[in-house]
Design a protein around this motif. Structure first.
Motif, short mmCIF file in Angstrom:
data_model
loop_
_atom_site.label_atom_id
_atom_site.label_comp_id
_atom_site.label_asym_id
_atom_site.label_seq_id
_atom_site.Cartn_x
_atom_site.Cartn_y
_atom_site.Cartn_z
N ARG A 37 0.85 -1.19 0.00
CA ARG A 37 0.00 0.00 0.00
C ARG A 37 0.88 1.24 0.00
O ARG A 37 1.82 1.34 0.79
CB ARG A 37 -0.91 -0.01 1.23
CG ARG A 37 -1.91 1.12 1.32
CD ARG A 37 -3.00 0.82 2.34
NE ARG A 37 -2.51 0.78 3.70
CZ ARG A 37 -2.69 1.76 4.60
NH1 ARG A 37 -3.36 2.86 4.27
NH2 ARG A 37 -2.23 1.62 5.82
N LEU A 38 0.59 2.17 -0.91
CA LEU A 38 1.41 3.36 -1.08
C LEU A 38 0.52 4.60 -1.14
O LEU A 38 -0.51 4.60 -1.81
CB LEU A 38 2.22 3.25 -2.39
CG LEU A 38 2.99 4.50 -2.84
CD1 LEU A 38 4.14 4.80 -1.89
CD2 LEU A 38 3.51 4.29 -4.26
N ARG A 39 0.93 5.62 -0.41
CA ARG A 39 0.24 6.90 -0.47
C ARG A 39 1.27 8.02 -0.59
O ARG A 39 2.21 8.10 0.21
CB ARG A 39 -0.60 7.13 0.79
CG ARG A 39 -1.42 8.42 0.77
CD ARG A 39 -2.12 8.65 2.10
NE ARG A 39 -3.02 7.54 2.44
CZ ARG A 39 -3.59 7.40 3.63
NH1 ARG A 39 -3.35 8.28 4.59
NH2 ARG A 39 -4.40 6.38 3.86
N LEU A 40 1.12 8.86 -1.62
CA LEU A 40 1.99 10.01 -1.79
C LEU A 40 1.44 11.19 -1.02
O LEU A 40 0.22 11.40 -0.97
CB LEU A 40 2.12 10.37 -3.27
CG LEU A 40 2.63 9.27 -4.21
CD1 LEU A 40 2.69 9.80 -5.64
CD2 LEU A 40 3.99 8.76 -3.78
N VAL A 41 2.33 11.95 -0.41
CA VAL A 41 1.95 13.13 0.36
C VAL A 41 2.49 14.35 -0.37
O VAL A 41 3.71 14.47 -0.58
CB VAL A 41 2.51 13.07 1.79
CG1 VAL A 41 2.10 14.31 2.58
CG2 VAL A 41 2.05 11.80 2.49
N ARG A 42 1.60 15.25 -0.75
CA ARG A 42 2.06 16.42 -1.46
C ARG A 42 1.48 17.70 -0.86
O ARG A 42 0.43 17.68 -0.22
CB ARG A 42 1.73 16.35 -2.95
CG ARG A 42 0.28 16.25 -3.33
CD ARG A 42 0.12 16.06 -4.82
NE ARG A 42 -1.26 15.85 -5.22
CZ ARG A 42 -2.09 16.83 -5.54
NH1 ARG A 42 -1.68 18.10 -5.50
NH2 ARG A 42 -3.34 16.57 -5.89
#
Length: 213
Positions: A179-184
């Motif tokens: 599971r991957l989540r990008l934070v921008r």
């Protein structure tokens, strides 16, 4: 320095202040019921305190090399009444096999050093907690793999620029990225990644919607 959180918790911190990355990781870590959790590179215990608040039935064991941070972790445990649920160990994650038994944890969490040694940043200007001189990424992943039961989950936050290193090192350690989540930021720049890997998991990565901060 003492910081009082909106959730009623109190945190003492020195060189390890509460950051957005730690708060994001505490929210991202989906702990199962009655989870046994290891926090690698635990600093003054901030992440462990947050997890205990978010999941009232979990138990967290933090491992930290810095002696001053370890003392603060012990104080944070006492001040927040977390004796019996949050344990602080003073030790080197690279020597994890001498500190904790294998396959005893459901989850491992870490907000690790972000920068490899020799990354172009002068060592004198980078705090030891922020580069890998005392905790290389390979050693971190190996320690997580040692601690996790089969199917156990490893949650970590890291710099977006290290994503390829992360994915390769996790898989080489027997931890399959799941599971991957990008934070921008609102300006559109991606700075952080939140990642979950499974001990002995099957291939297959879910990419979640970006998180704005």
């Amino acid at each position: 320095m003492i910081e009082r959180l909106d959730n009623g918790m109190t945190l003492r911190h020195g060189a390890f202040p509460l950051g957005t990355d730690t708060m994001l990781l505490a929210q991202f870590a989906a702990l199962p019921a009655r989870a046994r959790v290891a926090d690698l590179g635990a600093g003054c215990g901030t992440l462990g305190v947050l997890l205990c608040k978010n999941a009232p039935d979990c138990a967290v064991t933090g491992v930290e090399l810095d002696a001053a941070a370890h003392v603060l972790a012990l104080e944070n445990i006492r001040e927040n009444g977390l004796e019996g649920r949050l344990t602080a160990l003073h030790g080197d994650v690279r020597q994890i096999r001498a500190l904790l038994p294998a396959a005893e944890f459901d989850c491992v969490v870490s907000n690790p050093p972000y920068f490899p040694v020799g990354s172009g940043r002068p060592a004198a200007r980078v705090p030891a907690a922020r580069d890998e001189r005392t905790l290389p990424l390979e050693a971190l992943c190996a320690a997580a793999a040692w601690l996790l039961r089969h199917g156990g989950r490893f949650f970590l936050v890291h710099r977006a620029e290290r994503l390829c290193d992360l994915l390769c090192t996790l898989r080489a350690s027997g931890l399959e990225p799941k599971r991957l989540r990008l934070v921008r930021s609102t300006s559109g720049k991606t700075r952080l990644v939140l990642l979950e890997a499974r001990r002995g998991g099957r291939p297959g990565l879910t990419v979640e919607p970006d998180q704005l901060v």
